[in-house]
Design a protein around this motif. Structure first.
Motif, mmCIF file in Angstrom:
data_model
loop_
_atom_site.group_PDB
_atom_site.id
_atom_site.type_symbol
_atom_site.label_atom_id
_atom_site.label_comp_id
_atom_site.label_asym_id
_atom_site.label_seq_id
_atom_site.Cartn_x
_atom_site.Cartn_y
_atom_site.Cartn_z
ATOM 1 N N UNK A 29 40.067 53.515 36.896
ATOM 2 C CA UNK A 29 38.890 52.700 37.212
ATOM 3 C C UNK A 29 39.320 51.248 37.037
ATOM 4 N N UNK A 30 39.418 50.525 38.151
ATOM 5 C CA UNK A 30 39.966 49.168 38.129
ATOM 6 C C UNK A 30 39.111 48.248 38.983
ATOM 7 N N UNK A 31 39.309 46.958 38.796
ATOM 8 C CA UNK A 31 38.560 45.985 39.584
ATOM 9 C C UNK A 31 39.319 45.597 40.840
ATOM 10 N N UNK A 32 38.561 45.123 41.793
ATOM 11 C CA UNK A 32 39.096 44.752 43.095
ATOM 12 C C UNK A 32 38.818 43.261 43.297
ATOM 13 N N UNK A 33 39.356 42.438 42.374
ATOM 14 C CA UNK A 33 39.014 41.021 42.336
ATOM 15 C C UNK A 33 39.704 40.187 43.399
ATOM 16 N N UNK A 34 41.029 40.334 43.460
ATOM 17 C CA UNK A 34 41.843 39.388 44.213
ATOM 18 C C UNK A 34 41.997 39.796 45.671
ATOM 19 N N UNK A 35 41.556 38.941 46.550
ATOM 20 C CA UNK A 35 41.747 39.184 47.980
ATOM 21 C C UNK A 35 43.233 39.152 48.315
ATOM 22 N N UNK A 36 43.979 38.314 47.570
ATOM 23 C CA UNK A 36 45.415 38.185 47.776
ATOM 24 C C UNK A 36 46.146 39.499 47.508
ATOM 25 N N UNK A 37 45.595 40.307 46.569
ATOM 26 C CA UNK A 37 46.254 41.555 46.185
ATOM 27 C C UNK A 37 45.643 42.785 46.850
ATOM 28 N N UNK A 38 44.641 42.607 47.668
ATOM 29 C CA UNK A 38 43.927 43.744 48.249
ATOM 30 C C UNK A 38 44.860 44.648 49.053
ATOM 31 N N UNK A 39 45.697 44.053 49.901
ATOM 32 C CA UNK A 39 46.579 44.865 50.733
ATOM 33 C C UNK A 39 47.592 45.634 49.887
ATOM 34 N N UNK A 40 48.077 44.995 48.820
ATOM 35 C CA UNK A 40 49.027 45.671 47.940
ATOM 36 C C UNK A 40 48.334 46.834 47.234
ATOM 37 N N UNK A 41 47.110 46.592 46.774
ATOM 38 C CA UNK A 41 46.335 47.667 46.149
ATOM 39 C C UNK A 41 46.110 48.818 47.127
ATOM 40 N N UNK A 42 45.821 48.481 48.392
ATOM 41 C CA UNK A 42 45.623 49.522 49.409
ATOM 42 C C UNK A 42 46.864 50.403 49.516
ATOM 43 N N UNK A 43 48.035 49.783 49.499
ATOM 44 C CA UNK A 43 49.286 50.538 49.604
ATOM 45 C C UNK A 43 49.487 51.432 48.387
ATOM 46 N N UNK A 44 49.168 50.910 47.210
ATOM 47 C CA UNK A 44 49.328 51.698 45.987
ATOM 48 C C UNK A 44 48.406 52.909 46.018
ATOM 49 N N UNK A 45 47.139 52.682 46.362
ATOM 50 C CA UNK A 45 46.156 53.770 46.376
ATOM 51 C C UNK A 45 46.559 54.851 47.380
ATOM 52 N N UNK A 46 47.150 54.445 48.495
ATOM 53 C CA UNK A 46 47.568 55.412 49.509
ATOM 54 C C UNK A 46 48.725 56.290 49.024
#
Length: 412
Positions: A29-46
């Motif tokens: 359960x994490x926050x989705x704060x940074x727009x700059x990191x959104x794409x990287x987070x998307x890759x991690x979650x995938x």
């Protein structure tokens, strides 16, 4: 649970991977704060095989914190005790949003990271009759930089910690002295789990050093954000004093202009051509990127108690890459340097001349530099890696479940 983005907290990912690999069902359960990191987070979650719940930044978060802060100050001025719930809101962070998200995830164990995560997880664990764990990446109630506002903020954090930590099934910390500080402050058992990285990230061997005459000594520093409180000014000043030619690559976000000011300093000292600012890169590339250099910098300024007793992940990134570490003389880094031997150069940030002398000793002797690289690589492979350190975490979690099981049987 963490109030940050997945991409900004490799420790959360390593913990989740270790627990998943040991057979536990895991949800981040994490926050989705940074727009700059959104794409990287998307890759991690995938890629990850466990569940991830991403919580958006709550609207009005700052306004809530300001109102709660004023109320907490009024309560304190009246001589009354600030409740942990009010302290959580006053200290800032997405506590309410994280708590609501966690309530929707049934669990036997809620593991909190950072103070907002602890403040959110503690009441959820109590409500569900679950266990609570806490991982302290820093000594959070020792992060104050001085002044009345900072002292008040630290009191709010201490209120949260004092309420939640004694009920934790286990507490881990990212450095031995952080573990000692929590144990001494709250009378709790705390286990150090170093902020190291998987052995699979390491190169097959340290980068070679050319025999014969000395060449440029390539230095490296990285972080999420380039700041002016990272000890880099002292190193740049030392670079201007060396006999050998030292270069420095600084990697991180320059959004606050710290990199520009460091570059201006380097130009003023006549070494602007030897300092470069590099863009941020994904966490899983840091070991590979570090391996290109001769030395890595971990220059904690010791401006807070937390900084004096922390061991940053930079140190262990460099070691795994086979790169010796230049470390400032803080209590935590001084203690570690004794174990690192030739792989560490301990320096005083108040003495650029001595830093320059240490750099010259390495740069003028290819044999000494090669020895330091081999020592770093061996330490990274034999001891300072996640393959070793994750066992400490898994034993702490396993012991917590064993105690819970015994308590359940005894209560029948």
């Amino acid at each position: 649970m963490s109030p940050g983005n997945l991409a900004s907290n490799p420790r959360v990912l390593k913990e989740a991977a270790a627990l998943h690999g040991a057979g536990y069902g895991v949800t981040n359960v994490v926050c989705d704060y940074s727009e700059e990191l959104k794409d990287v987070d998307d890759e991690i979650v995938a890629k990850v095989p466990w569940k991830v719940v991403r919580v958006p930044r709550p609207l009005g978060e700052r306004g809530t914190m300001i109102v709660a802060n004023r109320l907490a100050r009024l309560v304190t001025a009246a001589g009354a005790r600030v409740s942990p719930g009010l302290a959580a809101l006053a200290s800032g962070g997405p506590v309410s949003t994280l708590r609501r998200a966690a309530l929707a995830v049934p669990a036997d164990l809620y593991i909190a990271h950072y103070i907002a995560g602890l403040a959110a997880a503690a009441p959820v664990a109590r409500r569900r009759g679950a266990m609570l764990g806490f991982d302290a990446e820093d000594f959070h109630s020792g992060e104050g930089t001085g002044g009345a506002d900072e002292d008040f903020r630290m009191k709010m954090i201490e209120t949260i910690e004092r309420d939640a930590l004694p009920s934790c099934a286990y507490v881990t910390a990212a450095a031995p002295l952080i573990a000692d500080a929590y144990a001494a402050t709250y009378g709790i058992a705390t286990t150090a789990v170093l902020n190291v990285f998987p052995l699979e990230m390491a190169p097959a061997a340290p980068s070679p050093v050319a025999a014969g005459e000395a060449s440029d000594l390539k230095a490296y520093w990285f972080s999420q954000t380039i700041g002016l409180d990272r000890g880099l000014q002292s190193f740049i000043e030392a670079m201007a004093r060396t006999s050998v030619r030292v270069t420095l690559d600084i990697r991180g976000s320059n959004r606050w202009g710290g990199g520009d000011r460091l570059m201006a300093m380097a130009r003023d000292l006549g070494i602007g051509d030897r300092v470069a600012i590099l863009p941020k890169a994904p966490p899983d590339e840091m070991v590979t990127l570090s391996a290109e250099y001769d030395i890595g910098l971990s220059l904690e300024t010791g401006g807070t108690e937390s900084h004096r007793i922390c061991l940053g992940n930079k140190i262990f990134t460099y070691l795994l890459a086979g790169v010796p570490v230049v470390m400032s003389d803080t209590p935590a880094q001084r203690a570690l340097a004794a174990d690192l031997g030739a792989a560490a150069l301990l320096v005083s940030l108040s003495d650029p001349a001595s830093i320059a002398a240490g750099l010259d000793r390495l740069g003028e002797s290819p044999a000494a530099l090669a020895d330091a690289k081999r020592a770093a690589w061996r330490l990274g492979h034999d001891r300072y890696n996640w393959d070793f350190e994750q066992d400490i975490l898994l034993k702490a979690v396993g012991a917590a479940f064993s105690r819970r099981g015994r308590a359940a049987v005894e209560g029948m």
